[in-house]
Write an enzyme that holds these catalytic residues in place. Structure first.
Site: not given
Ligand code: FE
Ligand code: ZN
Length: 240
Positions: A55, A57, A59-60, A113, A132, A170
């Site tokens: 996805h 985001h 942090d990915h 999410h 996530d 995570h």
């Molecule tokens: Fe994440």
């Molecule tokens: Zn995420």
């Protein structure tokens, strides 16, 4: 035979290094920090064929472009989110098969999410890259999707083989365990699993991947019987 190894990145994220044992073909899922990902690729032989995204985001995806450029890797992600992902070489939709050497994964739509979140399921290898959507003892926050969407996304996972490795995005397991025990204190499988998680974290070990069979027995979000129950759990967890 496919192997999946977590690469700890950022504060509590995991990217994943996937390798086909027959061909050596290698992929990274959700690369969001350059240095540890390059170190992991080099330690595994210095080959990277593909980057797979769950996805949009940061942090990915934050390191998708530099890592792809360094190795000439092909970038794969959801067609529905192509407008907000790094430039894709292959845009996939639910039901597509993506191959890594001799291994094959099915693309699964898992909104909740985020709207365009996807998972990759290697059925023959029992490996699920779920980003996530599903965490060990938890699930992702409903940032764009509804409880109904998340319920149906989790229901797709609940049908998979119990031996499936849950390769999520995570290391949230210890805090998830506290909430899970709060809502399901008499679940003996959960009590035992949570004790194991505490030991792993005390020893500085990753709790990921977990097994889907353990999640089916212990994860309150995966065990939620209907949409309303899942919605209540998710709201309670947000305030916990
Ligand atoms: Fe994440
Ligand atoms: Zn995420």
């Amino acid at each position: 035979m496919l192997s999946a190894h977590p690469i700890p990145i950022l504060s509590d994220n995991y990217a994943w290094l996937l390798r086909c044992g027959e061909t050596g073909a290698t992929a990274i899922v959700d690369p969001a920090e350059e240095a540890p990902i390059i170190a992991a690729i080099e330690a595994a032989g210095g080959r990277l064929d593909e980057i797979w995204i769950t996805h949009h985001h940061g942090d990915h995806i934050a390191a998708v472009e530099p890592v792809a450029a360094r190795y000439g890797a092909r970038i794969i992600g959801a067609k529905a989110d192509a407008h907000r992902l790094p430039k894709l070489d292959l845009a996939v939709v639910e039901g597509d098969n993506v191959t890594l050497g001799a291994a094959t994964a099915l693309v699964v739509d898992t909104p909740g999410h985020t709207r365009g979140h996807i998972a990759y399921h290697f059925a023959a290898d029992h490996v699920l890259l779920c980003g996530d959507t599903l965490f060990s003892l938890g699930c992702g926050r409903l940032l764009e999707g509804t409880a109904e969407e998340m319920f149906h996304s989790l229901a797709k996972f609940a049908k998979l083989s119990p031996e499936t490795l849950v390769c999520c995005g995570h290391e949230y397991t210890e805090s998830n365990a506290k909430f899970a025990l709060h809502v399901d204190p008499d679940n003996q499988a959960l009590v035992a699993f949570a004790a194991g998680v505490t030991q792993q974290r005390l020893a500085g070990l990753s709790t990921i991947p977990s097994r889907l069979g353990d999640e089916m027995a212990c994860n309150p979000f995966l065990r939620a019987p209907d949409v309303a129950s899942l919605a209540r759990l998710r709201e309670a967890k947000n305030k916990f």
